[in-house]
Design a protein around this motif. Structure first.
Motif, PDB file in Angstrom:
ATOM      1  N   GLU A  27      56.083  47.701  34.461  1.00  0.00           N
ATOM      2  CA  GLU A  27      56.762  46.684  35.082  1.00  0.00           C
ATOM      3  C   GLU A  27      56.218  45.771  36.201  1.00  0.00           C
ATOM      4  OE1 GLU A  27      60.615  48.369  36.452  1.00  0.00           O
ATOM      5  OE2 GLU A  27      61.117  48.853  34.484  1.00  0.00           O
ATOM      6  N   GLY A  28      54.931  46.574  36.844  1.00  0.00           N
ATOM      7  CA  GLY A  28      54.130  45.886  37.971  1.00  0.00           C
ATOM      8  C   GLY A  28      52.924  45.418  37.446  1.00  0.00           C
ATOM      9  N   ALA A  29      51.979  46.456  37.270  1.00  0.00           N
ATOM     10  CA  ALA A  29      50.669  46.148  36.635  1.00  0.00           C
ATOM     11  C   ALA A  29      50.817  45.041  35.646  1.00  0.00           C
ATOM     12  CB  ALA A  29      49.817  47.156  36.475  1.00  0.00           C
ATOM     13  N   CYS A  30      51.243  45.434  34.615  1.00  0.00           N
ATOM     14  CA  CYS A  30      51.280  44.342  33.280  1.00  0.00           C
ATOM     15  C   CYS A  30      51.866  43.206  33.718  1.00  0.00           C
ATOM     16  CB  CYS A  30      52.047  45.388  32.225  1.00  0.00           C
ATOM     17  SG  CYS A  30      51.063  46.575  31.663  1.00  0.00           S
ATOM     18  N   LYS A  31      52.775  43.167  34.359  1.00  0.00           N
ATOM     19  CA  LYS A  31      53.377  41.671  34.794  1.00  0.00           C
ATOM     20  C   LYS A  31      52.534  41.031  35.511  1.00  0.00           C
ATOM     21  CE  LYS A  31      58.605  42.853  34.138  1.00  0.00           C
ATOM     22  NZ  LYS A  31      59.847  42.803  34.803  1.00  0.00           N
ATOM     23  N   ARG A  32      52.075  41.413  36.467  1.00  0.00           N
ATOM     24  CA  ARG A  32      50.956  40.637  37.268  1.00  0.00           C
ATOM     25  C   ARG A  32      49.800  40.356  36.435  1.00  0.00           C
ATOM     26  NH1 ARG A  32      52.677  44.902  40.882  1.00  0.00           N
ATOM     27  NH2 ARG A  32      50.595  46.098  40.441  1.00  0.00           N
ATOM     28  N   ALA A  33      49.237  41.226  35.671  1.00  0.00           N
ATOM     29  CA  ALA A  33      48.101  40.916  34.742  1.00  0.00           C
ATOM     30  C   ALA A  33      48.345  39.601  33.744  1.00  0.00           C
ATOM     31  CB  ALA A  33      47.790  42.338  33.957  1.00  0.00           C
ATOM     32  N   SER A  34      49.636  39.442  33.510  1.00  0.00           N
ATOM     33  CA  SER A  34      50.000  38.170  32.542  1.00  0.00           C
ATOM     34  C   SER A  34      50.028  37.018  33.200  1.00  0.00           C
ATOM     35  CB  SER A  34      51.399  38.487  32.095  1.00  0.00           C
ATOM     36  OG  SER A  34      52.388  38.118  33.102  1.00  0.00           O
ATOM     37  N   LYS A  35      49.432  37.054  34.609  1.00  0.00           N
ATOM     38  CA  LYS A  35      49.500  35.648  35.385  1.00  0.00           C
ATOM     39  C   LYS A  35      47.969  35.412  35.739  1.00  0.00           C
ATOM     40  CE  LYS A  35      54.124  36.502  37.414  1.00  0.00           C
ATOM     41  NZ  LYS A  35      54.807  36.841  38.399  1.00  0.00           N
ATOM     42  N   LEU A  36      47.682  34.039  35.517  1.00  0.00           N
ATOM     43  CA  LEU A  36      46.304  33.821  35.939  1.00  0.00           C
ATOM     44  C   LEU A  36      46.118  33.636  37.235  1.00  0.00           C
ATOM     45  CD1 LEU A  36      43.496  32.823  34.457  1.00  0.00           C
ATOM     46  CD2 LEU A  36      44.382  30.437  34.478  1.00  0.00           C
ATOM     47  N   SER A  37      46.879  33.555  38.127  1.00  0.00           N
ATOM     48  CA  SER A  37      46.808  33.385  39.635  1.00  0.00           C
ATOM     49  C   SER A  37      46.453  34.894  40.231  1.00  0.00           C
ATOM     50  CB  SER A  37      48.175  32.997  40.293  1.00  0.00           C
ATOM     51  OG  SER A  37      49.074  33.818  39.925  1.00  0.00           O
ATOM     52  N   GLU A  38      46.435  35.907  39.372  1.00  0.00           N
ATOM     53  CA  GLU A  38      46.198  37.167  39.600  1.00  0.00           C
ATOM     54  C   GLU A  38      44.696  37.430  39.637  1.00  0.00           C
ATOM     55  OE1 GLU A  38      48.013  39.649  40.985  1.00  0.00           O
ATOM     56  OE2 GLU A  38      49.634  38.407  41.397  1.00  0.00           O
ATOM     57  N   TYR A  39      43.976  36.734  39.073  1.00  0.00           N
ATOM     58  CA  TYR A  39      42.503  36.688  38.812  1.00  0.00           C
ATOM     59  C   TYR A  39      41.539  35.845  39.571  1.00  0.00           C
ATOM     60  CZ  TYR A  39      44.440  39.296  34.693  1.00  0.00           C
ATOM     61  OH  TYR A  39      45.092  40.249  33.868  1.00  0.00           O
ATOM     62  N   ASN A  40      40.528  36.433  40.019  1.00  0.00           N
ATOM     63  CA  ASN A  40      39.597  35.465  40.422  1.00  0.00           C
ATOM     64  C   ASN A  40      38.483  35.210  39.315  1.00  0.00           C
ATOM     65  OD1 ASN A  40      40.446  35.345  43.017  1.00  0.00           O
ATOM     66  ND2 ASN A  40      39.571  37.609  43.643  1.00  0.00           N
ATOM     67  N   VAL A  41      38.689  34.260  38.624  1.00  0.00           N
ATOM     68  CA  VAL A  41      37.928  34.192  37.297  1.00  0.00           C
ATOM     69  C   VAL A  41      36.724  33.376  37.481  1.00  0.00           C
ATOM     70  CG1 VAL A  41      37.997  32.868  35.080  1.00  0.00           C
ATOM     71  CG2 VAL A  41      40.134  33.766  36.111  1.00  0.00           C
ATOM     72  N   ASN A  42      35.637  34.040  37.028  1.00  0.00           N
ATOM     73  CA  ASN A  42      34.410  33.413  37.230  1.00  0.00           C
ATOM     74  C   ASN A  42      34.090  32.606  36.047  1.00  0.00           C
ATOM     75  OD1 ASN A  42      31.647  33.023  37.327  1.00  0.00           O
ATOM     76  ND2 ASN A  42      31.112  35.144  38.052  1.00  0.00           N
ATOM     77  N   PRO A  43      33.953  31.278  36.336  1.00  0.00           N
ATOM     78  CA  PRO A  43      34.149  30.277  35.167  1.00  0.00           C
ATOM     79  C   PRO A  43      32.314  30.400  34.627  1.00  0.00           C
ATOM     80  CG  PRO A  43      33.432  29.268  37.223  1.00  0.00           C
ATOM     81  CD  PRO A  43      33.970  30.471  37.585  1.00  0.00           C
ATOM     82  N   PHE A  44      31.717  31.224  35.095  1.00  0.00           N
ATOM     83  CA  PHE A  44      30.380  31.130  34.240  1.00  0.00           C
ATOM     84  C   PHE A  44      30.235  32.382  33.497  1.00  0.00           C
ATOM     85  CE2 PHE A  44      29.238  29.008  38.734  1.00  0.00           C
ATOM     86  CZ  PHE A  44      28.758  27.865  38.060  1.00  0.00           C
ATOM     87  N   LEU A  45      31.098  33.349  33.494  1.00  0.00           N
ATOM     88  CA  LEU A  45      31.141  34.578  32.613  1.00  0.00           C
ATOM     89  C   LEU A  45      32.295  34.761  31.741  1.00  0.00           C
ATOM     90  CD1 LEU A  45      30.034  37.347  35.437  1.00  0.00           C
ATOM     91  CD2 LEU A  45      28.639  35.981  33.676  1.00  0.00           C
ATOM     92  N   PHE A  46      33.481  34.035  32.276  1.00  0.00           N
ATOM     93  CA  PHE A  46      34.569  34.466  31.234  1.00  0.00           C
ATOM     94  C   PHE A  46      34.399  34.149  29.843  1.00  0.00           C
ATOM     95  CE2 PHE A  46      35.773  30.026  32.625  1.00  0.00           C
ATOM     96  CZ  PHE A  46      36.638  29.504  31.257  1.00  0.00           C
ATOM     97  N   LYS A  47      33.780  33.205  29.462  1.00  0.00           N
ATOM     98  CA  LYS A  47      33.651  32.960  27.743  1.00  0.00           C
ATOM     99  C   LYS A  47      32.712  33.860  27.435  1.00  0.00           C
ATOM    100  CE  LYS A  47      35.211  28.140  27.513  1.00  0.00           C
ATOM    101  NZ  LYS A  47      34.624  26.724  26.908  1.00  0.00           N
ATOM    102  N   TYR A  48      31.364  34.116  28.274  1.00  0.00           N
ATOM    103  CA  TYR A  48      30.622  35.187  27.924  1.00  0.00           C
ATOM    104  C   TYR A  48      31.239  36.475  27.587  1.00  0.00           C
ATOM    105  CZ  TYR A  48      27.157  39.005  28.040  1.00  0.00           C
ATOM    106  OH  TYR A  48      26.466  40.091  27.890  1.00  0.00           O
ATOM    107  N   LEU A  49      32.224  37.064  28.478  1.00  0.00           N
ATOM    108  CA  LEU A  49      32.666  38.314  28.471  1.00  0.00           C
ATOM    109  C   LEU A  49      33.769  38.512  27.039  1.00  0.00           C
ATOM    110  CD1 LEU A  49      33.453  39.126  31.979  1.00  0.00           C
ATOM    111  CD2 LEU A  49      31.655  40.061  30.584  1.00  0.00           C
ATOM    112  N   ALA A  50      34.583  37.262  26.907  1.00  0.00           N
ATOM    113  CA  ALA A  50      35.284  37.283  25.879  1.00  0.00           C
ATOM    114  C   ALA A  50      34.626  37.128  24.389  1.00  0.00           C
ATOM    115  CB  ALA A  50      35.934  35.643  25.690  1.00  0.00           C
ATOM    116  N   ASN A  51      33.337  36.354  24.411  1.00  0.00           N
ATOM    117  CA  ASN A  51      32.737  36.448  23.267  1.00  0.00           C
ATOM    118  C   ASN A  51      32.195  37.796  22.844  1.00  0.00           C
ATOM    119  OD1 ASN A  51      31.927  34.364  21.083  1.00  0.00           O
ATOM    120  ND2 ASN A  51      29.615  35.471  21.488  1.00  0.00           N
ATOM    121  N   PHE A  52      31.511  38.289  24.105  1.00  0.00           N
ATOM    122  CA  PHE A  52      30.891  39.815  23.890  1.00  0.00           C
ATOM    123  C   PHE A  52      31.830  40.643  23.469  1.00  0.00           C
ATOM    124  CE2 PHE A  52      29.456  43.934  25.427  1.00  0.00           C
ATOM    125  CZ  PHE A  52      28.190  43.715  25.334  1.00  0.00           C
TER     126      PHE A  52
END
Length: 236
Positions: A27-52
């Protein structure tokens, strides 16, 4: 400790894990994890990690690369660490200490002496500043004991680490151990309960609860919700 007491403690551990860890995870962690605002997304890495991870870099794959480490690693470990004292309090009624800087007091199942214990979650859960704080608290208790003519030795002041092995202790714990004992994992639970294999019994008991929980649909929903936000922000 009687067999009835042992069984009661293990059942209490199961109840604690269900009510405090599983529910807050879902009820806490999974709900928070579903929101993009909860992450500090590194735009240089996120596509690499996804593809990896998946072989492509679409929104769902990016969501998986963000969600899985969060809900299977950092969030639940943090939650467990924050609830350690409550866990002990629920398992062992009456062990709480009124002494400043001490979490619990108990009679050691090995040497029969009263121990004044600070609880820590795992072998890497303290920082540099914690070392001085712990040592100062223990020094203060020993000074007070001398003033009151109480027999409290260095080995009666311990840091109790709930899980792990001695070889895994961080350098911060090792600094403390130069002054006061740091007791971890199986030995800690042995001293606390007087039962040599209680640590393994406790792991098995919590493992029984794990078999009751199938969170696969929750993980899928969390990833799906996050993927919608990622698609809207980075692809549309």
């Amino acid at each position: 400790m009687t067999e009835e007491q042992r069984i009661e403690i293990l059942n209490n551990a199961k109840d604690f894990f269900r009510s405090e860890i599983v529910i807050s995870h879902i009820e806490g962690a999974c709900k928070r994890a579903s929101k993009l605002s909860e992450y500090n997304v590194n735009p240089f890495l996120f596509k690499y990690l996804a593809n990896f991870l998946t072989g492509n870099d679409n929104a769902e794959s990016i969501a998986k690369a963000l969600v899985l480490p969060r809900i299977l690693g950092s969030s639940i470990n943090t939650s467990f660490g924050m609830k350690v004292q409550k866990l002990i309090g629920q398992l062992f009624q009456g062990l709480g200490s009124t002494t400043s800087g001490i979490d619990i007091e108990f009679i050691d199942g090995i040497d029969g002496r009263r121990k004044y214990c600070q609880l820590k979650a795992g072998p890497n859960t303290i920082n540099h500043d914690d070392v001085t704080t712990v040592i100062n608290h223990f020094n203060g208790v020993r000074n007070l004991a001398r003033t009151n003519n109480l027999n409290v030795g260095i080995n009666d002041m311990i840091v109790g680490v709930i899980y792990g092995e001695e070889t895994e202790l961080s350098s911060h714990y090792k600094r403390i151990s130069q002054c006061y004992p740091v007791i971890i994992g199986k030995e800690f639970w042995y001293r606390l309960t007087g039962k040599e294999n209680f640590y393994l019994d406790l792991i098995d008991a919590i493992g029984d609860v794990a078999l009751e929980v199938d969170g696969s649909h929750i993980v899928e929903q969390t990833i799906s919700n996050l993927a919608i936000e990622i698609q809207a922000k980075y692809f549309d």
